[in-house]
Design an enzyme around this catalytic site. Structure first.
Site, PDB file in Angstrom:
ATOM      1  N   ALA A 155      -1.819  -6.661  -7.177  1.00 36.69           N
ATOM      2  CA  ALA A 155      -3.094  -7.407  -6.857  1.00 36.69           C
ATOM      3  C   ALA A 155      -3.508  -7.031  -5.147  1.00 36.69           C
ATOM      4  O   ALA A 155      -4.659  -6.961  -4.845  1.00 36.69           O
ATOM      5  CB  ALA A 155      -3.028  -8.854  -7.221  1.00 36.69           C
ATOM      6  N   TYR A 156      -2.284  -7.362  -4.648  1.00 38.00           N
ATOM      7  CA  TYR A 156      -2.640  -7.129  -3.038  1.00 38.00           C
ATOM      8  C   TYR A 156      -2.724  -5.824  -2.715  1.00 38.00           C
ATOM      9  O   TYR A 156      -3.644  -5.463  -1.744  1.00 38.00           O
ATOM     10  CB  TYR A 156      -1.253  -7.714  -2.162  1.00 38.00           C
ATOM     11  CG  TYR A 156      -1.288  -7.770  -0.770  1.00 38.00           C
ATOM     12  CD1 TYR A 156      -2.170  -8.840  -0.035  1.00 38.00           C
ATOM     13  CD2 TYR A 156      -0.899  -6.730   0.058  1.00 38.00           C
ATOM     14  CE1 TYR A 156      -1.993  -8.635   1.402  1.00 38.00           C
ATOM     15  CE2 TYR A 156      -0.953  -6.901   1.380  1.00 38.00           C
ATOM     16  CZ  TYR A 156      -1.513  -7.778   2.113  1.00 38.00           C
ATOM     17  OH  TYR A 156      -1.470  -7.603   3.419  1.00 38.00           O
ATOM     18  N   SER A 157      -1.990  -4.844  -3.374  1.00 41.52           N
ATOM     19  CA  SER A 157      -2.181  -3.318  -3.124  1.00 41.52           C
ATOM     20  C   SER A 157      -3.462  -2.923  -3.255  1.00 41.52           C
ATOM     21  O   SER A 157      -4.274  -2.128  -2.457  1.00 41.52           O
ATOM     22  CB  SER A 157      -1.066  -2.648  -3.634  1.00 41.52           C
ATOM     23  OG  SER A 157       0.224  -3.003  -3.290  1.00 41.52           O
TER      24      SER A 157
END
Length: 249
Positions: A155-157
């Site tokens: 999700a962060y990436s």
């Protein structure tokens, strides 16, 4: 740390995630170099303390994942500052540490909602104020994770890859209108956001940095201050790295 006296004299900035970490470091330097800042943060208690420490002119308790909250804050801040010259979008969260097939749906929604949707809402609300003045500098904080991807941080990436793409589109839209938009892609640096991660994940990210250490918030803040200045005049829709040698493109 080298300060440039009066580099931002007469200039104003909105800094999201301004109560701590990178946002607070940027605000501190912007004020020290002659500018006025408005701090936006979801943590109302922390933002009051940060504002007193950095000398902020205005604060707003803002949930960047709420488009209506962002729009109201943009209008209120423009009135309080008189104009908006700079927007630094540094609000963000890391989310869960898990493989894609086990990634919690609520964490995915939160990360995308804050890191990508929230940044879009901020740009959407602030750009009209910059267009009215014919001047602006937008700095969107992405990550090397958006270029290379970190395992167990999908999700962060994905959110940070989205920030890079959004910034490239925005910069091209605004080219020739006096407004420049770029993204910063730092490697992991010392910040309260690391408290959201298990030590094993931090160790993994440190191992990918050729300099063998984490960055410091002040190092990325120095780059942001250049990106937010009039000196950054012929680079837009691009990315600036502070990665200790990690970034390969």
């Amino acid at each position: 740390m080298t300060l440039y006296a009066d580099r931002f004299a007469g200039r104003t900035a909105i800094i999201t995630g301004g109560a701590s970490g990178l946002g607070r470091a940027v605000a501190r330097r912007f004020v020290a170099e002659g500018g006025k800042v408005a701090l936006w943060d979801v943590n109302a208690d922390a933002i009051a303390e940060a504002a007193a420490e950095v000398g902020a002119t205005h604060t707003a308790s803002v949930d960047v994942s709420d488009a209506a909250s962002v729009a109201r804050a943009a209008d209120e801040t423009a009135k309080a500052l008189g104009r908006v010259d700079v927007l630094v979008c540094s609000a963000g969260i890391t989310g869960a540490t898990a493989p894609v097939h086990e990634y919690p749906l609520d964490s995915w929604a939160s990360v995308i909602g804050i890191n990508l949707n929230g940044l879009f809402y901020c740009c959407r609300a602030v750009v009209p104020h910059m267009l009215a003045n014919g001047y602006g500098r937008i700095v969107n904080v992405a990550s090397v994770a958006g270029k290379e991807g970190n395992p167990n941080a999908s999700a962060y990436s994905a959110s940070k890859a989205g920030v890079i793409g959004l910034t490239k589109s925005l910069g091209k839209e605004l080219a020739g209108k006096g407004i420049i938009a770029n993204a910063l892609t730092p490697a992991t640096f010392e910040s309260p956001i690391l408290d959201q991660l298990p030590p094993s994940q931090v160790d993994y990210m440190r191992s990918k940095i050729p300099m063998g250490r984490l960055g410091e918030a002040e190092e990325s803040a120095a780059m942001i201050l250049f990106m937010a200045s009039e000196e950054c005049s012929f680079t837009t829709a691009s990315t600036f790295d502070t990665s200790g040698g990690r970034t390969t493109y």
